[in-house]
Design an enzyme around this catalytic site. Sequence first.
Site, mmCIF file in Angstrom:
data_model
loop_
_atom_site.group_PDB
_atom_site.id
_atom_site.type_symbol
_atom_site.label_atom_id
_atom_site.label_comp_id
_atom_site.label_asym_id
_atom_site.label_seq_id
_atom_site.Cartn_x
_atom_site.Cartn_y
_atom_site.Cartn_z
ATOM 1 N N THR A 70 0.843 -1.202 0.000
ATOM 2 C CA THR A 70 0.000 0.000 0.000
ATOM 3 C C THR A 70 0.877 1.251 0.000
ATOM 4 O O THR A 70 0.642 2.195 -0.764
ATOM 5 C CB THR A 70 -0.936 -0.001 1.219
ATOM 6 O OG1 THR A 70 -1.864 -1.084 1.088
ATOM 7 C CG2 THR A 70 -1.716 1.299 1.315
ATOM 8 N N GLY A 199 5.877 -8.140 1.489
ATOM 9 C CA GLY A 199 6.490 -9.294 2.138
ATOM 10 C C GLY A 199 5.529 -10.410 2.481
ATOM 11 O O GLY A 199 5.812 -11.585 2.261
ATOM 12 N N HIS A 200 4.344 -10.051 2.994
ATOM 13 C CA HIS A 200 3.475 -11.113 3.529
ATOM 14 C C HIS A 200 2.756 -11.908 2.446
ATOM 15 O O HIS A 200 2.095 -12.900 2.749
ATOM 16 C CB HIS A 200 2.476 -10.533 4.536
ATOM 17 C CG HIS A 200 1.350 -9.768 3.949
ATOM 18 N ND1 HIS A 200 0.084 -10.289 3.826
ATOM 19 C CD2 HIS A 200 1.277 -8.526 3.451
ATOM 20 C CE1 HIS A 200 -0.717 -9.395 3.293
ATOM 21 N NE2 HIS A 200 -0.016 -8.304 3.045
ATOM 22 N N CYS A 326 -9.063 -7.049 1.472
ATOM 23 C CA CYS A 326 -9.290 -5.648 1.829
ATOM 24 C C CYS A 326 -10.735 -5.228 1.606
ATOM 25 O O CYS A 326 -11.182 -4.224 2.151
ATOM 26 C CB CYS A 326 -8.362 -4.735 1.021
ATOM 27 S SG CYS A 326 -6.621 -5.068 1.305
#
Length: 384
Positions: A70, A199-200, A326
């Site tokens: 984001t 990363g996740h 989201c």
Amino acid sequence: MIYLDHAATTPPHPEVVKAVGEVMMRFYGNPSSLHRAGAEAQRVLKQAREVAARALGVNPAEIVFTSGATESNNAALKGVAFQYRDRGRHIVTTAIEHPAVYLVAKQLEALGFSVTYLPVDRTGRVSPDAVEQALRDDTILVSIMHVNNETGSLQPIAEIGRRLARHPKVLFHVDAVQGFGKVPLDPKGWGIDLLSLSGHKIRGPRGVGLLYVREGVKLFPLLAGGGQEGGLRSGTENVPGIVGLAKAMRLIHEEQAAKPDHFARLKRRLIAGLRAFGDRVLLNSPEGDDEAAPHIVNFSVPGIKPEVLLHALEEEGYLLSTKSACSSKKDEPSRVLLAMFGDEERARTGIRVSFGYETTERDVDGFLAALEKRLPELLAWMKG
């Protein structure tokens, strides 16, 4: 429980967890400090930057570490918009971008920029011709995702990059969060100027990501302060998270090389099983290798609220999503499926299955059996 929601987030890799813990314990110094602890942290940070750059095939100086995709997407779009606003105020993107791009574009519109939201076809793909035709004399940026997070639709990034090479004043940003480590990606070869990763999504830590910024591209920094990350992203570096991200990037590349057909095999199995449900299930993801990434499959079951089906499958031991994580708590039809099919019922009833490298064919078979078990009773109940 069988986890089939890897597009939302991925379970951290044990080696990543171990590396993050070791760095937290051993290299706690502030990389900006002049003493030995600071120098050691700076050295670890430098090594992580080199590993991340190598995984992308770019130069270490072109890597900016962020708090996640984001922030990377915001830094790319707003950074270009504010830096080059005297050159032009027009941006091109698509109707199916992740909210971290789509809503940033909406913000920029409110600030006086002009945005063209290109439509997609029924495979969820944008036409390179449409991208080129949308360019104007005042266009400063084109932002297009690599792999759609809801359907897996694969955009023709290489071809769009080739077309944009004829327009050197237009920068090209790619949100590559869902594709990295699963499908081919070549930032340099494809003419990409800016690229976002998280990363996740690749079994790394949450709260860390990166933005590739091609050498020569200037961005207006969104965070002012100590001047870290080449002045583009001030704030003390999250060294443990950055090390975890770099390690996850290296590990997923190794898995990609070791299991080149893993996702395609699972997808073929799942789609064949979904086809057996006949008209009770509508397949939303494209099937062609050139049209979609193989680790995300989206389908709709008209007549059943997706959250009802989701919880029924959870009772059977399977975890999956309705639309993007989201947006999953919003009672709205999927913006992506609406753009692809123009069918509100289909867009309201989408279900997403997404695989990781640890997903097995047995997991897919079990999921299909669970769907076969619960679908008739749910359809009967909804009609009753």
